[in-house]
Write a protein that holds these residues in place. Sequence first.
Motif, PDB file in Angstrom:
ATOM      1  N   UNK A  79       0.842  -1.204   0.000  1.00 44.16           N
ATOM      2  CA  UNK A  79       0.000   0.000   0.000  1.00 44.16           C
ATOM      3  C   UNK A  79       0.873   1.249   0.000  1.00 44.16           C
ATOM      4  N   UNK A  80       0.459   2.215  -0.812  1.00 43.44           N
ATOM      5  CA  UNK A  80       1.181   3.492  -0.893  1.00 43.44           C
ATOM      6  C   UNK A  80       0.226   4.560  -0.409  1.00 43.44           C
ATOM      7  N   UNK A  81       0.712   5.404   0.468  1.00 36.92           N
ATOM      8  CA  UNK A  81      -0.144   6.392   1.099  1.00 36.92           C
ATOM      9  C   UNK A  81       0.314   7.820   0.813  1.00 36.92           C
ATOM     10  N   UNK A  82      -0.643   8.746   0.983  1.00 38.43           N
ATOM     11  CA  UNK A  82      -0.341  10.178   1.004  1.00 38.43           C
ATOM     12  C   UNK A  82      -1.459  10.825   1.815  1.00 38.43           C
ATOM     13  N   UNK A  83      -1.257  12.069   2.207  1.00 43.02           N
ATOM     14  CA  UNK A  83      -2.278  12.784   2.979  1.00 43.02           C
ATOM     15  C   UNK A  83      -3.519  12.985   2.101  1.00 43.02           C
ATOM     16  N   UNK A  84      -4.704  13.015   2.706  1.00 44.74           N
ATOM     17  CA  UNK A  84      -5.941  13.145   1.916  1.00 44.74           C
ATOM     18  C   UNK A  84      -5.937  14.347   0.968  1.00 44.74           C
ATOM     19  N   UNK A  85      -5.453  15.503   1.419  1.00 37.81           N
ATOM     20  CA  UNK A  85      -5.462  16.678   0.534  1.00 37.81           C
ATOM     21  C   UNK A  85      -4.539  16.463  -0.662  1.00 37.81           C
ATOM     22  N   UNK A  86      -3.462  15.719  -0.440  1.00 37.32           N
ATOM     23  CA  UNK A  86      -2.542  15.418  -1.540  1.00 37.32           C
ATOM     24  C   UNK A  86      -3.206  14.494  -2.551  1.00 37.32           C
ATOM     25  N   UNK A  96      -1.361  16.358 -15.625  1.00 34.44           N
ATOM     26  CA  UNK A  96      -0.087  17.078 -15.488  1.00 34.44           C
ATOM     27  C   UNK A  96       0.976  16.174 -14.881  1.00 34.44           C
ATOM     28  N   UNK A  97       0.570  15.390 -13.888  1.00 33.10           N
ATOM     29  CA  UNK A  97       1.516  14.488 -13.232  1.00 33.10           C
ATOM     30  C   UNK A  97       2.066  13.471 -14.238  1.00 33.10           C
ATOM     31  N   UNK A  98       1.158  12.889 -15.019  1.00 32.23           N
ATOM     32  CA  UNK A  98       1.574  11.902 -16.021  1.00 32.23           C
ATOM     33  C   UNK A  98       2.487  12.563 -17.060  1.00 32.23           C
ATOM     34  N   UNK A  99       2.114  13.785 -17.492  1.00 31.78           N
ATOM     35  CA  UNK A  99       2.924  14.476 -18.498  1.00 31.78           C
ATOM     36  C   UNK A  99       4.322  14.760 -17.959  1.00 31.78           C
ATOM     37  N   UNK A 100       4.399  15.194 -16.701  1.00 36.65           N
ATOM     38  CA  UNK A 100       5.707  15.474 -16.093  1.00 36.65           C
ATOM     39  C   UNK A 100       6.560  14.226 -16.017  1.00 36.65           C
ATOM     40  N   UNK A 101       5.948  13.126 -15.610  1.00 32.95           N
ATOM     41  CA  UNK A 101       6.690  11.864 -15.485  1.00 32.95           C
ATOM     42  C   UNK A 101       7.145  11.382 -16.856  1.00 32.95           C
ATOM     43  N   UNK A 102       6.265  11.476 -17.843  1.00 37.07           N
ATOM     44  CA  UNK A 102       6.615  11.001 -19.192  1.00 37.07           C
ATOM     45  C   UNK A 102       7.753  11.812 -19.789  1.00 37.07           C
ATOM     46  N   UNK A 103       7.709  13.125 -19.532  1.00 35.09           N
ATOM     47  CA  UNK A 103       8.699  14.009 -20.120  1.00 35.09           C
ATOM     48  C   UNK A 103      10.076  13.762 -19.506  1.00 35.09           C
ATOM     49  N   UNK A 104      10.124  13.685 -18.180  1.00 33.79           N
ATOM     50  CA  UNK A 104      11.430  13.635 -17.508  1.00 33.79           C
ATOM     51  C   UNK A 104      11.944  12.221 -17.288  1.00 33.79           C
ATOM     52  N   UNK A 105      11.031  11.268 -17.229  1.00 37.35           N
ATOM     53  CA  UNK A 105      11.459   9.896 -16.934  1.00 37.35           C
ATOM     54  C   UNK A 105      10.707   8.928 -17.834  1.00 37.35           C
ATOM     55  N   UNK A 106      10.992   8.978 -19.150  1.00 32.81           N
ATOM     56  CA  UNK A 106      10.246   8.145 -20.092  1.00 32.81           C
ATOM     57  C   UNK A 106      10.396   6.660 -19.770  1.00 32.81           C
ATOM     58  N   UNK A 107       9.307   5.918 -20.025  1.00 31.47           N
ATOM     59  CA  UNK A 107       9.359   4.474 -19.846  1.00 31.47           C
ATOM     60  C   UNK A 107       8.824   3.988 -18.518  1.00 31.47           C
ATOM     61  N   UNK A 108       8.464   4.917 -17.633  1.00 29.05           N
ATOM     62  CA  UNK A 108       7.882   4.505 -16.354  1.00 29.05           C
ATOM     63  C   UNK A 108       6.536   3.824 -16.603  1.00 29.05           C
ATOM     64  N   UNK A 109       6.159   2.914 -15.726  1.00 30.28           N
ATOM     65  CA  UNK A 109       4.832   2.309 -15.800  1.00 30.28           C
ATOM     66  C   UNK A 109       3.828   3.332 -15.268  1.00 30.28           C
ATOM     67  N   UNK A 110       3.157   4.019 -16.219  1.00 38.17           N
ATOM     68  CA  UNK A 110       2.302   5.148 -15.826  1.00 38.17           C
ATOM     69  C   UNK A 110       1.079   4.702 -15.033  1.00 38.17           C
ATOM     70  N   UNK A 111       0.732   3.416 -15.137  1.00 36.02           N
ATOM     71  CA  UNK A 111      -0.422   2.948 -14.362  1.00 36.02           C
ATOM     72  C   UNK A 111      -0.108   2.964 -12.860  1.00 36.02           C
ATOM     73  N   UNK A 112       1.180   3.041 -12.516  1.00 32.33           N
ATOM     74  CA  UNK A 112       1.560   3.047 -11.091  1.00 32.33           C
ATOM     75  C   UNK A 112       1.823   4.458 -10.572  1.00 32.33           C
ATOM     76  N   UNK A 113       1.887   5.416 -11.499  1.00 30.13           N
ATOM     77  CA  UNK A 113       2.197   6.788 -11.078  1.00 30.13           C
ATOM     78  C   UNK A 113       0.990   7.395 -10.353  1.00 30.13           C
ATOM     79  N   UNK A 114       1.238   7.944  -9.180  1.00 31.49           N
ATOM     80  CA  UNK A 114       0.172   8.656  -8.457  1.00 31.49           C
ATOM     81  C   UNK A 114      -0.886   7.770  -7.833  1.00 31.49           C
ATOM     82  N   UNK A 115      -0.620   6.484  -7.724  1.00 27.01           N
ATOM     83  CA  UNK A 115      -1.644   5.553  -7.215  1.00 27.01           C
ATOM     84  C   UNK A 115      -1.502   5.341  -5.702  1.00 27.01           C
TER      85      UNK A 115
END
Length: 254
Positions: A79-86, A96-115
Amino acid sequence: MDEVAPGVFVATAELYVTTTTVVAGTDGGCLVIDPAVTVAELDELASWLSATGLRPVAGWSTHPHWDHVLWSPELGDAPRYAAPAAIGIAGEMRDDIIAGAERAAPGLDLSLVGRMQPLDAPVIPWDGPEARLIVHDGHAPGHGAVFLPDSGVLIAGDMCSDIEIPLLDTVAKDPLGDYRTGLERLASVPGVRQVVPGHGHVGDAAELRRRLALDAAYLDALAAGKPADDPRLTGDSAAWMRDTHQEQVRYFER
Ligand SMILES: [Zn+2]
Protein backbone atom coordinates in the motif's frame (compact mmCIF):
# COMPACT_ATOMS: atom_id res chain seq x y z
CA MET A 1 22.45 4.23 -0.85
CA ASP A 2 23.82 6.18 2.10
CA GLU A 3 22.89 4.98 5.56
CA VAL A 4 22.17 8.33 7.24
CA ALA A 5 21.09 6.71 10.53
CA PRO A 6 20.81 3.04 11.54
CA GLY A 7 18.32 1.47 9.13
CA VAL A 8 17.59 4.70 7.27
CA PHE A 9 18.95 4.86 3.72
CA VAL A 10 18.96 7.71 1.22
CA ALA A 11 19.61 7.50 -2.53
CA THR A 12 20.10 10.58 -4.65
CA ALA A 13 18.87 10.72 -8.24
CA GLU A 14 20.56 12.70 -10.95
CA LEU A 15 17.54 14.83 -11.85
CA TYR A 16 17.01 17.77 -9.47
CA VAL A 17 19.19 15.99 -6.84
CA THR A 18 16.00 14.13 -5.87
CA THR A 19 16.20 11.86 -2.84
CA THR A 20 14.60 8.49 -2.12
CA THR A 21 14.41 7.34 1.50
CA VAL A 22 14.14 3.74 2.67
CA VAL A 23 13.42 2.88 6.31
CA ALA A 24 14.16 -0.69 7.36
CA GLY A 25 11.48 -2.32 9.49
CA THR A 26 11.13 -5.77 10.98
CA ASP A 27 11.32 -9.14 9.19
CA GLY A 28 12.81 -7.61 6.05
CA GLY A 29 9.97 -5.17 5.49
CA CYS A 30 10.74 -1.56 4.62
CA LEU A 31 9.02 1.76 4.10
CA VAL A 32 9.83 3.55 0.84
CA ILE A 33 9.37 7.32 0.70
CA ASP A 34 9.27 9.20 -2.63
CA PRO A 35 11.12 6.68 -4.84
CA ALA A 36 12.73 8.57 -7.74
CA VAL A 37 13.21 9.21 -10.60
CA THR A 38 14.12 7.37 -13.81
CA VAL A 39 13.32 3.79 -14.79
CA ALA A 40 17.01 2.95 -14.35
CA GLU A 41 17.12 4.52 -10.89
CA LEU A 42 13.95 2.73 -9.76
CA ASP A 43 15.41 -0.55 -11.11
CA GLU A 44 18.59 0.14 -9.18
CA LEU A 45 16.57 0.81 -6.03
CA ALA A 46 14.66 -2.47 -6.43
CA SER A 47 17.90 -4.41 -7.00
CA TRP A 48 19.51 -2.80 -3.96
CA LEU A 49 16.50 -3.66 -1.83
CA SER A 50 16.51 -7.29 -2.85
CA ALA A 51 20.30 -7.56 -2.44
CA THR A 52 19.94 -6.04 1.04
CA GLY A 53 17.07 -8.37 1.92
CA LEU A 54 14.46 -5.62 2.12
CA ARG A 55 10.95 -5.74 0.69
CA PRO A 56 8.65 -2.68 0.51
CA VAL A 57 5.65 -3.14 2.81
CA ALA A 58 4.48 0.48 2.66
CA GLY A 59 5.08 3.55 0.54
CA TRP A 60 4.64 7.24 1.32
CA SER A 61 4.43 10.17 -1.09
CA THR A 62 5.27 13.45 0.58
CA HIS A 63 3.24 15.48 -1.89
CA PRO A 64 1.36 15.38 -5.19
CA HIS A 65 4.09 16.51 -7.58
CA TRP A 66 5.04 14.05 -10.30
CA ASP A 67 8.55 13.38 -9.01
CA HIS A 68 7.22 12.29 -5.61
CA VAL A 69 4.45 9.89 -6.66
CA LEU A 70 6.45 7.35 -8.66
CA TRP A 71 6.69 3.58 -8.28
CA SER A 72 7.78 0.59 -10.32
CA PRO A 73 6.46 -2.97 -10.70
CA GLU A 74 9.70 -4.27 -9.16
CA LEU A 75 8.87 -2.44 -5.92
CA GLY A 76 5.83 -4.70 -5.50
CA ASP A 77 2.27 -3.93 -4.56
CA ALA A 78 2.58 -2.63 -1.00
CA PRO A 79 0.00 0.00 0.00
CA ARG A 80 1.18 3.49 -0.89
CA TYR A 81 -0.14 6.39 1.10
CA ALA A 82 -0.34 10.18 1.00
CA ALA A 83 -2.28 12.78 2.98
CA PRO A 84 -5.94 13.15 1.92
CA ALA A 85 -5.46 16.68 0.53
CA ALA A 86 -2.54 15.42 -1.54
CA ILE A 87 -4.67 12.60 -2.95
CA GLY A 88 -7.36 15.12 -3.95
CA ILE A 89 -4.89 17.23 -5.93
CA ALA A 90 -3.16 14.18 -7.40
CA GLY A 91 -6.54 13.18 -8.84
CA GLU A 92 -7.33 16.64 -10.19
CA MET A 93 -3.85 17.09 -11.65
CA ARG A 94 -3.40 13.56 -12.93
CA ASP A 95 -2.82 14.64 -16.55
CA ASP A 96 -0.09 17.08 -15.49
CA ILE A 97 1.52 14.49 -13.23
CA ILE A 98 1.57 11.90 -16.02
CA ALA A 99 2.92 14.48 -18.50
CA GLY A 100 5.71 15.47 -16.09
CA ALA A 101 6.69 11.86 -15.48
CA GLU A 102 6.61 11.00 -19.19
CA ARG A 103 8.70 14.01 -20.12
CA ALA A 104 11.43 13.64 -17.51
CA ALA A 105 11.46 9.90 -16.93
CA PRO A 106 10.25 8.14 -20.09
CA GLY A 107 9.36 4.47 -19.85
CA LEU A 108 7.88 4.50 -16.35
CA ASP A 109 4.83 2.31 -15.80
CA LEU A 110 2.30 5.15 -15.83
CA SER A 111 -0.42 2.95 -14.36
CA LEU A 112 1.56 3.05 -11.09
CA VAL A 113 2.20 6.79 -11.08
CA GLY A 114 0.17 8.66 -8.46
CA ARG A 115 -1.64 5.55 -7.22
CA MET A 116 -1.64 6.31 -3.48
CA GLN A 117 -4.46 5.86 -1.00
CA PRO A 118 -5.45 8.58 1.47
CA LEU A 119 -4.08 8.24 4.97
CA ASP A 120 -5.49 10.51 7.65
CA ALA A 121 -3.46 9.38 10.65
CA PRO A 122 -0.68 10.65 12.92
CA VAL A 123 1.66 7.82 11.90
CA ILE A 124 2.18 5.52 8.93
CA PRO A 125 0.59 2.14 9.71
CA TRP A 126 3.43 -0.32 9.39
CA ASP A 127 5.46 -2.78 11.39
CA GLY A 128 8.64 -0.74 11.71
CA PRO A 129 10.10 2.31 13.46
CA GLU A 130 7.44 4.87 14.28
CA ALA A 131 6.96 7.18 11.29
CA ARG A 132 5.12 10.33 12.39
CA LEU A 133 3.41 12.50 9.82
CA ILE A 134 3.63 16.28 9.77
CA VAL A 135 0.99 17.38 7.28
CA HIS A 136 0.58 20.96 6.15
CA ASP A 137 0.09 23.03 3.00
CA GLY A 138 2.51 25.54 1.54
CA HIS A 139 4.57 23.84 -1.14
CA ALA A 140 1.59 21.71 -2.14
CA PRO A 141 -1.72 20.79 -0.51
CA GLY A 142 -1.37 17.97 1.99
CA HIS A 143 2.42 18.03 2.04
CA GLY A 144 3.42 15.32 4.50
CA ALA A 145 6.88 15.21 6.02
CA VAL A 146 7.83 12.09 7.98
CA PHE A 147 9.68 12.12 11.29
CA LEU A 148 11.34 9.03 12.68
CA PRO A 149 11.69 9.71 16.41
CA ASP A 150 13.90 6.66 17.05
CA SER A 151 16.65 7.90 14.75
CA GLY A 152 15.85 11.62 14.74
CA VAL A 153 15.53 11.71 10.94
CA LEU A 154 13.12 14.20 9.38
CA ILE A 155 12.21 13.39 5.77
CA ALA A 156 11.11 16.87 4.78
CA GLY A 157 9.76 16.41 1.24
CA ASP A 158 10.07 19.63 -0.76
CA MET A 159 10.79 21.77 2.29
CA CYS A 160 14.11 22.64 3.98
CA SER A 161 16.32 22.26 0.91
CA ASP A 162 19.90 23.50 0.74
CA ILE A 163 19.63 24.01 -3.02
CA GLU A 164 16.06 25.16 -3.62
CA ILE A 165 14.33 28.33 -2.46
CA PRO A 166 10.81 27.96 -1.03
CA LEU A 167 8.55 27.06 -3.96
CA LEU A 168 5.07 28.27 -3.12
CA ASP A 169 1.69 26.96 -4.08
CA THR A 170 0.52 30.22 -5.61
CA VAL A 171 -2.95 28.89 -6.50
CA ALA A 172 -3.70 28.57 -2.77
CA LYS A 173 -5.64 31.30 -0.95
CA ASP A 174 -2.77 32.21 1.36
CA PRO A 175 0.47 30.90 -0.12
CA LEU A 176 2.77 32.78 2.30
CA GLY A 177 0.71 31.96 5.37
CA ASP A 178 0.52 28.29 4.41
CA TYR A 179 4.25 28.09 3.83
CA ARG A 180 5.08 29.84 7.08
CA THR A 181 2.77 27.48 8.98
CA GLY A 182 4.56 24.54 7.36
CA LEU A 183 7.97 25.87 8.40
CA GLU A 184 6.72 26.43 11.95
CA ARG A 185 5.37 22.90 12.13
CA LEU A 186 8.68 21.47 10.96
CA ALA A 187 10.68 23.76 13.26
CA SER A 188 8.70 22.55 16.25
CA VAL A 189 9.42 18.84 15.74
CA PRO A 190 11.51 17.88 18.77
CA GLY A 191 14.65 15.77 18.49
CA VAL A 192 15.55 16.19 14.82
CA ARG A 193 19.14 15.10 14.28
CA GLN A 194 19.14 14.85 10.48
CA VAL A 195 17.02 16.39 7.75
CA VAL A 196 16.53 14.72 4.37
CA PRO A 197 15.14 17.19 1.81
CA GLY A 198 13.31 15.97 -1.29
CA HIS A 199 15.95 17.75 -3.38
CA GLY A 200 19.43 18.44 -2.07
CA HIS A 201 21.63 17.13 0.67
CA VAL A 202 21.17 15.60 4.10
CA GLY A 203 21.92 18.06 6.90
CA ASP A 204 22.28 17.92 10.68
CA ALA A 205 20.22 19.80 13.29
CA ALA A 206 22.23 23.02 12.91
CA GLU A 207 21.87 22.82 9.15
CA LEU A 208 18.10 22.39 9.52
CA ARG A 209 18.00 25.60 11.62
CA ARG A 210 20.04 27.39 8.97
CA ARG A 211 17.67 26.29 6.21
CA LEU A 212 14.57 27.22 8.21
CA ALA A 213 16.03 30.68 8.81
CA LEU A 214 16.94 31.08 5.13
CA ASP A 215 13.44 30.04 4.10
CA ALA A 216 11.84 32.47 6.55
CA ALA A 217 14.08 35.29 5.29
CA TYR A 218 13.19 34.46 1.70
CA LEU A 219 9.47 34.63 2.50
CA ASP A 220 9.92 37.91 4.38
CA ALA A 221 11.70 39.42 1.36
CA LEU A 222 8.92 38.23 -0.96
CA ALA A 223 6.23 39.68 1.30
CA ALA A 224 8.09 42.99 1.57
CA GLY A 225 8.76 43.18 -2.16
CA LYS A 226 12.49 43.38 -1.47
CA PRO A 227 15.16 41.62 -3.52
CA ALA A 228 15.94 38.21 -2.03
CA ASP A 229 19.53 37.82 -0.90
CA ASP A 230 19.49 34.04 -0.88
CA PRO A 231 22.64 31.93 -1.33
CA ARG A 232 20.57 29.34 -3.21
CA LEU A 233 19.74 31.90 -5.84
CA THR A 234 22.78 32.77 -7.91
CA GLY A 235 23.66 33.16 -11.55
CA ASP A 236 24.55 29.45 -11.54
CA SER A 237 21.19 28.34 -10.14
CA ALA A 238 18.95 26.26 -12.36
CA ALA A 239 17.13 28.45 -14.89
CA TRP A 240 13.75 26.98 -13.88
CA MET A 241 14.34 28.03 -10.28
CA ARG A 242 15.36 31.59 -11.21
CA ASP A 243 12.25 31.78 -13.39
CA THR A 244 10.06 30.49 -10.57
CA HIS A 245 11.62 33.04 -8.22
CA GLN A 246 10.74 35.83 -10.67
CA GLU A 247 7.19 34.52 -10.94
CA GLN A 248 6.89 34.46 -7.16
CA VAL A 249 8.19 38.04 -6.94
CA ARG A 250 5.66 39.17 -9.54
CA TYR A 251 2.87 37.30 -7.77
CA PHE A 252 3.47 39.12 -4.49
CA GLU A 253 3.87 42.50 -6.21
CA ARG A 254 0.24 42.41 -7.24
ZN1 LIG B 1 7.35 19.48 -5.12
